[in-house]
Each structure stands twice: as C-alpha cells, then as structure tokens.
Design an enzyme around this catalytic site. Structure first.
Site, mmCIF file in Angstrom:
data_model
loop_
_atom_site.group_PDB
_atom_site.id
_atom_site.type_symbol
_atom_site.label_atom_id
_atom_site.label_comp_id
_atom_site.label_asym_id
_atom_site.label_seq_id
_atom_site.Cartn_x
_atom_site.Cartn_y
_atom_site.Cartn_z
ATOM 1 N N LYS A 92 -26.675 -10.328 -33.331
ATOM 2 C CA LYS A 92 -26.026 -10.868 -32.026
ATOM 3 C C LYS A 92 -26.224 -9.818 -30.932
ATOM 4 O O LYS A 92 -26.634 -10.273 -29.764
ATOM 5 C CB LYS A 92 -24.575 -11.118 -32.382
ATOM 6 C CG LYS A 92 -23.960 -11.751 -31.054
ATOM 7 C CD LYS A 92 -22.396 -12.133 -31.262
ATOM 8 C CE LYS A 92 -22.264 -12.815 -32.535
ATOM 9 N NZ LYS A 92 -20.825 -12.811 -32.787
ATOM 10 N N LYS A 104 -17.903 -5.000 -38.472
ATOM 11 C CA LYS A 104 -16.832 -5.861 -38.439
ATOM 12 C C LYS A 104 -15.568 -5.575 -39.487
ATOM 13 O O LYS A 104 -16.009 -4.519 -40.142
ATOM 14 C CB LYS A 104 -17.420 -7.355 -39.189
ATOM 15 C CG LYS A 104 -16.467 -8.446 -38.511
ATOM 16 C CD LYS A 104 -16.606 -8.926 -37.278
ATOM 17 C CE LYS A 104 -16.186 -10.307 -37.196
ATOM 18 N NZ LYS A 104 -16.733 -10.917 -35.828
ATOM 19 N N THR A 188 -15.723 -16.031 -24.990
ATOM 20 C CA THR A 188 -16.510 -16.478 -25.992
ATOM 21 C C THR A 188 -16.828 -17.859 -25.665
ATOM 22 O O THR A 188 -18.001 -18.288 -25.908
ATOM 23 C CB THR A 188 -15.518 -16.317 -27.483
ATOM 24 O OG1 THR A 188 -15.443 -14.766 -27.736
ATOM 25 C CG2 THR A 188 -16.355 -16.912 -28.390
ATOM 26 N N SER A 356 -16.773 -7.728 -23.806
ATOM 27 C CA SER A 356 -16.178 -6.546 -24.660
ATOM 28 C C SER A 356 -17.005 -5.276 -24.239
ATOM 29 O O SER A 356 -16.681 -4.298 -24.017
ATOM 30 C CB SER A 356 -16.358 -6.615 -26.142
ATOM 31 O OG SER A 356 -15.296 -7.331 -26.668
#
Ligand SMILES: NC(=O)C1=CN([C@@H]2O[C@H](COP(=O)(O)OP(=O)(O)OC[C@H]3O[C@@H](n4cnc5c(N)ncnc54)[C@H](O)[C@@H]3O)[C@@H](O)[C@H]2O)C=CC1
Ligand SMILES: O=C(O)CCC(=O)C(=O)O
Length: 430
Positions: A92, A104, A188, A356
C-alpha cells in the site's frame, strides 16, 4: 482462517510478481517478513487478578522507509494475520508513493470485555514490550480495528515516559491535542470516497442512480458511507458485527449513525421510530449484504469475506475494498472474468496511512497544517495513485489489483536496487 489469509497473500504476491517484470529476488524478499515480535502482556485487571494477552508487531519490509501500520485489537488476531496485514501495508505505501515500508501489530483480545482502565493498562503494556522496535524513524504504529485515537494517545504517552523525551512522531492517529493531524479521523473513508469520485468521472455516473452497500460501520465504513450519502449516492445497506439493515430506497446515514451511537448496534436501528418513519427496511445478515444487487459493494470490516464460497452470488459491479484483504486471491481471476471490478485495499483504503504520513511530517517539522491543506494534499495523492493504477490496468488489460501490485513491486524493486542488493538482503533492521 488467518493462516490461510497469510498464505493467500503470499500466493497473490508470487502470482502477480511473476509477470510484473520485477527481479525475482525482490519478489522472494516479500515472501519473508523481516521481523515479527511476539510478547505476552501481563495486565492487572480491575478485580486485582493478572491476565496475560498475546501481542504481535511485525516489521515486514523497510526498503522504502520506516515500517508503518496500525495495531488491531481482536479476539482472533494471530501471527499470520498480522504478517498478512504488514505485507499489505508494504504494498500500500508503495502504491501511493509514501516513504514507508510496511508493518502491523495486534493483540489477541476482545476489547469490548475490558474496562477503560484495563484497556489503558493493556495498551501501555504493549508499548513497554515493543519499545525496542518502534520509534519515529523505525516503526510507526497507528489505529486499526477496535483501536482509536485515545489508545494512540496512551501509547505515545507511555513511549515518551520510557524514552524520557517528546516523540509525537512515534505514532499517528493521535488526539489533536497530542499532535494528531486534522483530517486523520475520516481519512480512510475519504480516500475510498475519492476513488469513487474518480470512477464517477470515468463512467459519468449520476450519484442518485448508484446503489451502495457497506459492510462494517466503523472508522472506515461509516465515513465512506457518510461522504457518499452527502454526495447523493444511495446507501441501501449497512451492517456491523451484529448484522445489518437493507432498504432499496436508501438510508439517511447520519440518523443511522445517531441510532448506532445510542444502541451500539446497527441492527437495533431496525424499526426504531425515527428510521422507520423515513424508510421501510428489513434486517439482513452480513453474508446477505455481500450478495445484494448493488452497483458498489464496500466491505469495510474484516478479511476473507469474499471467496469461492460466495463469489458466484456477488452481484455488485464494483467492490471497493475499505477493509484489508476482504477478497481472497483464488477468486481474483473469477471476478475479473465476470467484469466485477475491484478497487483493491492497497489503493482504496490508503487515505488513512496517507494522512498518517502527513501527521508524521507535521510532528517532525513542528508545524500543524489546516484541514483544507490536509484534504487537498490527500486528494492529489489519491487521484494521482488511482489514475496510475487505472491507466496501467486499462492499457494492459490487468485487474486494478494486478496493476497496483505491479506498480508497488517496481517501486520496491527500485529501492532495493538503490540500497545495494547484497547489503539490503543481509542487514535491513534500521
Ligand atoms: N482505521 C483505519 O485507518 C484503517 C482501517 N482499515 C481497515 O478497515 C477495516 C475496518 O477498520 P476500522 O473501520 O478502522 O475498524 P473499526 O474498529 O472502527 O470498525 C470496525 C467495524 O466493523 C464491524 N465488524 C466487526 N466484525 C464484523 C463482522 N464480522 N462483520 C461485519 N462487521 C463487522 C464493527 O462492528 C465495526 O462497525 C479493517 O479491515 C481495517 O484493517 C484500512 C486502512 C486504514
Ligand atoms: O495509518 C496508518 O499508519 C496505518 C493504517 C493501517 O493500518 C492500514 O492502512 O491498514
């Protein structure tokens, strides 16, 4: 399911990578997470007992920059799932051109069963265990499923206690008062909305003719539904973990949100007076929602919800993946053949990590941007990335996922080459 999700993610990388014209060593490097840390978190519960929770942080690949990605709290979180999510973050960040690798984290916990104080102790414990691998230049967490800005605030605070210095850039998605960015809260959903605006331009859609179903009504799903509703799209189905509601005439999203805040579940909205007066509707399951005859299906909850078991029943023209990994790789080709177009997660939900990134840049420069600046810059990145993927997909008759992965592999490959391949593969723990 989670082990299958990771194997599925690897299979997809291998398959697309083999015909993307990228050095095979680069694709092979994406088969192996750089490092996954597993920790037991002892947490003092309100009744005085101590419970242990298993926690993970995966730094998957850092060719393009410090690793970046959210932290998920869910009873089914486990190592393979965290690794799959970290691999998708790697792809991504490359698709939207951010100077980040992928990471993550997660904790195996049902946060709905913890008190606020227990949740705070758990979150602080996570940072104490992971403090050796996270840092503003190394690995930068953010929110994901069932984590939010309050939790990010506790985590930053704990990190600053440990390091005895201010370090707002160690985590994003923080409260504004602690250095969070304006516009991160809906980024998002807004990024996905911006992708749909690009589709609208390409197809000349009239929003009021377009039916949309949204699975998951949290940070990603709610804001996508809200923005689409404001533009006039018809939101005909909405769900959360306990089930959903459906109406062919479309819902007024703000009143559903209000009812959900009150009752804590979308299904409880069924036949509440305020909604029933507006529109006739019925309850549906999450599985039924996926099979509705709509123009756009937005899975915005968990991974693996569309696969061989239900692909034949999917009727949407477009699937816009706000969730990470909702479509399993073994139905990619089937969907492509059926001309069900997928705007893949690595593009559709990239608005979150993009803002972010803006937050991190603001923290490092000490200068906060206004909301217009954030949204304008987000719009530029989403539109450019969407069109790069779209153009490659059209020119080479690839699916949008295949095109997005191909672009990402080329960018990661270039960075690996520039690092000096031998050094990169031998030591890359920066
Ligand atoms: N929060 C963010 O910035 C980003 C989130 N995502 C992805 O979006 C998806 C949703 O994340 P958030 O909206 O942040 O989480 P959230 O915690 O804000 O909301 C999750 C929503 O999904 C619902 N849900 C949970 N289990 C479900 C099930 N089995 N069936 C249907 N609905 C269910 C919940 O009730 C809730 O409405 C995840 O896949 C996440 O990885 C992707 C990029 C960024
Ligand atoms: O905001 C971020 O850094 C990461 C968000 C995330 O976890 C994701 O895009 O899946």
């Amino acid at each position: 399911m989670s082990e299958q999700i990771y194997q599925d993610a690897l299979a997809r990388v291998r398959e697309i990578g083999e015909n993307a014209g990228v050095n095979a060593e680069v694709i092979e490097s994406l088969m192996h997470p750089m490092r996954t840390m597993i920790a037991s978190l002892p947490v003092r519960m309100d009744d005085g007992s101590t419970e242990y929770f298993t926690a993970y942080r995966c730094r998957y690949n850092n060719a393009l920059g410090p690793t970046k990605g959210g932290i998920r709290y869910h009873p089914e979180v486990n190592q393979p799932e965290v690794q799959a999510l970290a691999l998708w973050m790697t792809i991504k960040c490359a698709v939207v051109g951010l100077p980040y690798g992928g990471g993550k984290g997660g904790i195996t916990v049902d946060p709905k069963k913890l008190s606020r104080m227990e949740l705070e102790r758990l979150s602080r414990s996570y940072v104490r265990q992971m403090a050796d691998i996270i840092s503003p230049d190394r690995d930068i967490p953010a929110p994901d499923v069932y984590t939010n800005e309050r939790i990010m605030g506790w985590m930053m605070d704990e990190y600053e206690h440990i390091t005895r210095q201010k370090a707002p850039g160690v985590i994003t998605g923080k409260p504004i008062s602690l250095g969070g960015s304006l516009g991160r809260d809906d980024a998002t959903g807004r990024g996905a909305y911006m992708c749909i605006l690009e589709l609208e331009k390409k197809h000349g859609w009239n929003p009021s003719d377009i039916k949309v179903a949204v699975q998951g009504f949290g940070n990603g799903g709610y804001h996508a539904a809200r923005l689409l509703h404001e533009r006039g799209y018809k939101i005909v189905a909405i769900s959360d973990s306990r089930g959903g509601i459906h109406s062919d005439s479309g819902f007024d999203v703000p009143s559903i949100y209000k009812e959900k805040q009150r009752s804590r579940q979308v299904k409880a909205v069924y036949c509440t007076q305020s909604v029933c007066e507006q529109v006739e509707h019925n309850t549906i399951s999450n599985e039924q929602l996926l099979e509705l005859d709509v123009d756009i299906l937005i899975p915005a909850a968990l991974d693996g919800v569309i696969g061989k078991h239900n692909v034949d029943k999917i009727k949407a023209n477009y699937i816009v993946e706000v969730a990470n990994g909702p479509v399993l790789s073994d139905v990619d080709a089937i969907l492509h053949d059926k001309e069900i177009h997928v705007v893949p997660d690595v593009l559709a939900n990239a608005g979150g990590v993009t803002v972010s990134y803006f937050e991190w840049v603001q923290n490092r420069s000490g200068y906060a941007w206004d909301l217009d600046t954030v949204q304008e810059r987000l719009g530029k990145i989403m539109s450019k990335s969407f069109n790069e993927v779209w153009d490659l997909a059209k020119s080479e008759n690839r699916s949008m996922r295949n095109a997005a992965y191909t672009l990402a592999f080329r960018r990661i490959g270039e960075a690996v080459g520039a690092h000096g391949t031998r050094d990169y593969f031998n030591s890359s723990d920066a």
